[in-house]
Design a protein around this motif. Structure first.
Motif, PDB file in Angstrom:
ATOM      1  N   GLU A 160       0.841  -1.209   0.000  1.00 22.37           N
ATOM      2  CA  GLU A 160       0.000   0.000   0.000  1.00 22.37           C
ATOM      3  C   GLU A 160       0.872   1.253   0.000  1.00 22.37           C
ATOM      4  N   GLU A 161       1.898   1.246   0.822  1.00 22.96           N
ATOM      5  CA  GLU A 161       2.796   2.394   0.914  1.00 22.96           C
ATOM      6  C   GLU A 161       3.557   2.591  -0.396  1.00 22.96           C
ATOM      7  N   THR A 162       3.966   1.506  -1.017  1.00 22.43           N
ATOM      8  CA  THR A 162       4.737   1.569  -2.263  1.00 22.43           C
ATOM      9  C   THR A 162       3.930   2.183  -3.400  1.00 22.43           C
ATOM     10  N   ILE A 163       2.648   1.846  -3.482  1.00 22.93           N
ATOM     11  CA  ILE A 163       1.840   2.312  -4.624  1.00 22.93           C
ATOM     12  C   ILE A 163       1.050   3.581  -4.343  1.00 22.93           C
ATOM     13  N   ARG A 164       1.076   4.050  -3.098  1.00 24.05           N
ATOM     14  CA  ARG A 164       0.297   5.236  -2.737  1.00 24.05           C
ATOM     15  C   ARG A 164       0.539   6.363  -3.745  1.00 24.05           C
ATOM     16  N   GLY A 165      -0.550   6.862  -4.293  1.00 22.59           N
ATOM     17  CA  GLY A 165      -0.465   7.941  -5.268  1.00 22.59           C
ATOM     18  C   GLY A 165      -0.229   7.474  -6.696  1.00 22.59           C
ATOM     19  N   HIS A 166      -0.089   6.163  -6.888  1.00 24.98           N
ATOM     20  CA  HIS A 166       0.198   5.636  -8.223  1.00 24.98           C
ATOM     21  C   HIS A 166      -0.840   4.647  -8.728  1.00 24.98           C
ATOM     22  N   GLY A 167      -1.650   4.096  -7.838  1.00 17.56           N
ATOM     23  CA  GLY A 167      -2.621   3.098  -8.267  1.00 17.56           C
ATOM     24  C   GLY A 167      -3.280   2.417  -7.096  1.00 17.56           C
ATOM     25  N   VAL A 168      -3.926   1.304  -7.392  1.00 18.66           N
ATOM     26  CA  VAL A 168      -4.619   0.523  -6.371  1.00 18.66           C
ATOM     27  C   VAL A 168      -4.233  -0.950  -6.517  1.00 18.66           C
ATOM     28  N   ILE A 169      -4.334  -1.679  -5.434  1.00 19.62           N
ATOM     29  CA  ILE A 169      -4.098  -3.113  -5.484  1.00 19.62           C
ATOM     30  C   ILE A 169      -5.367  -3.781  -5.994  1.00 19.62           C
ATOM     31  N   VAL A 170      -5.246  -4.555  -7.051  1.00 20.32           N
ATOM     32  CA  VAL A 170      -6.415  -5.224  -7.631  1.00 20.32           C
ATOM     33  C   VAL A 170      -6.472  -6.697  -7.266  1.00 20.32           C
ATOM     34  N   THR A 171      -5.347  -7.273  -6.872  1.00 21.26           N
ATOM     35  CA  THR A 171      -5.322  -8.668  -6.439  1.00 21.26           C
ATOM     36  C   THR A 171      -4.034  -8.939  -5.685  1.00 21.26           C
ATOM     37  N   GLU A 172      -4.036  -9.998  -4.952  1.00 21.14           N
ATOM     38  CA  GLU A 172      -2.833 -10.433  -4.240  1.00 21.14           C
ATOM     39  C   GLU A 172      -2.636 -11.903  -4.525  1.00 21.14           C
ATOM     40  N   CYS A 173      -1.399 -12.332  -4.589  1.00 20.46           N
ATOM     41  CA  CYS A 173      -1.159 -13.762  -4.750  1.00 20.46           C
ATOM     42  C   CYS A 173      -0.018 -14.181  -3.844  1.00 20.46           C
ATOM     43  N   PHE A 174      -0.205 -15.329  -3.256  1.00 18.73           N
ATOM     44  CA  PHE A 174       0.788 -15.901  -2.344  1.00 18.73           C
ATOM     45  C   PHE A 174       0.917 -17.379  -2.687  1.00 18.73           C
ATOM     46  N   ASP A 175       2.092 -17.890  -2.652  1.00 20.59           N
ATOM     47  CA  ASP A 175       2.323 -19.314  -2.870  1.00 20.59           C
ATOM     48  C   ASP A 175       2.876 -19.930  -1.590  1.00 20.59           C
ATOM     49  N   GLU A 176       2.064 -19.926  -0.561  1.00 18.49           N
ATOM     50  CA  GLU A 176       2.475 -20.500   0.713  1.00 18.49           C
ATOM     51  C   GLU A 176       2.693 -21.995   0.552  1.00 18.49           C
ATOM     52  N   GLY A 177       3.764 -22.470   1.127  1.00 24.44           N
ATOM     53  CA  GLY A 177       4.052 -23.893   1.079  1.00 24.44           C
ATOM     54  C   GLY A 177       4.757 -24.353  -0.184  1.00 24.44           C
ATOM     55  N   CYS A 178       5.032 -23.436  -1.109  1.00 24.06           N
ATOM     56  CA  CYS A 178       5.735 -23.780  -2.347  1.00 24.06           C
ATOM     57  C   CYS A 178       7.197 -23.358  -2.228  1.00 24.06           C
ATOM     58  N   LEU A 179       8.063 -24.223  -2.653  1.00 23.98           N
ATOM     59  CA  LEU A 179       9.483 -23.888  -2.662  1.00 23.98           C
ATOM     60  C   LEU A 179       9.766 -22.851  -3.737  1.00 23.98           C
ATOM     61  N   ARG A 180      10.613 -21.902  -3.435  1.00 19.30           N
ATOM     62  CA  ARG A 180      10.962 -20.881  -4.431  1.00 19.30           C
ATOM     63  C   ARG A 180      11.757 -21.468  -5.581  1.00 19.30           C
ATOM     64  N   ARG A 181      12.337 -22.641  -5.362  1.00 14.25           N
ATOM     65  CA  ARG A 181      13.084 -23.305  -6.435  1.00 14.25           C
ATOM     66  C   ARG A 181      12.164 -23.790  -7.550  1.00 14.25           C
ATOM     67  N   LEU A 182      10.881 -23.967  -7.243  1.00 11.89           N
ATOM     68  CA  LEU A 182       9.943 -24.395  -8.284  1.00 11.89           C
ATOM     69  C   LEU A 182       9.801 -23.295  -9.325  1.00 11.89           C
ATOM     70  N   PRO A 183       9.711 -23.668 -10.584  1.00 11.07           N
ATOM     71  CA  PRO A 183       9.457 -22.658 -11.611  1.00 11.07           C
ATOM     72  C   PRO A 183       8.103 -21.982 -11.357  1.00 11.07           C
ATOM     73  N   TRP A 184       7.968 -20.777 -11.806  1.00 10.99           N
ATOM     74  CA  TRP A 184       6.727 -20.043 -11.593  1.00 10.99           C
ATOM     75  C   TRP A 184       5.519 -20.807 -12.126  1.00 10.99           C
ATOM     76  N   CYS A 185       5.671 -21.504 -13.236  1.00  8.75           N
ATOM     77  CA  CYS A 185       4.535 -22.222 -13.820  1.00  8.75           C
ATOM     78  C   CYS A 185       4.054 -23.365 -12.934  1.00  8.75           C
ATOM     79  N   GLU A 186       4.841 -23.763 -11.942  1.00  8.96           N
ATOM     80  CA  GLU A 186       4.455 -24.842 -11.031  1.00  8.96           C
ATOM     81  C   GLU A 186       3.955 -24.333  -9.675  1.00  8.96           C
TER      82      GLU A 186
END
Length: 78
Positions: free
Chosen positions: A3-29
């Motif tokens: 929120e602080e980062t985008i203040r004055g520039h836009g709005v957050i339209v969605t959020e995504c989190f990949d809890e429990g997923c290893l960062r080593r996994l490719p994004w498509c997985e």
């Protein structure tokens, strides 16, 4: 922080989190990341920018370059 980062520039339209997923996994997985990539490919996508909370938890090795390349290629086809 997002929120602080985008203040004055836009709005957050969605959020995504990949809890429990290893960062080593490719994004498509990772469900959240895969959805973000799919939406980014749409010509009528719902966002103009992505805010990443913690770079180290999102990208592994060359994943940032791969995602950036995909984004640049999509942008040049407009």
């Amino acid at each position: 922080m997002s929120e602080e980062t985008i203040r004055g520039h836009g709005v957050i339209v969605t959020e995504c989190f990949d809890e429990g997923c290893l960062r080593r996994l490719p994004w498509c997985e990772r469900p959240g990341a895969a959805g973000l990539l799919a939406e980014a490919r749409r010509p009528d996508r719902k966002f103009d920018a992505v805010v990443v909370g913690e770079y180290e938890r999102v990208f592994y090795r060359d994943q940032f370059t791969a995602v950036l390349t995909m984004s640049s290629e999509r942008g040049s086809r407009r």
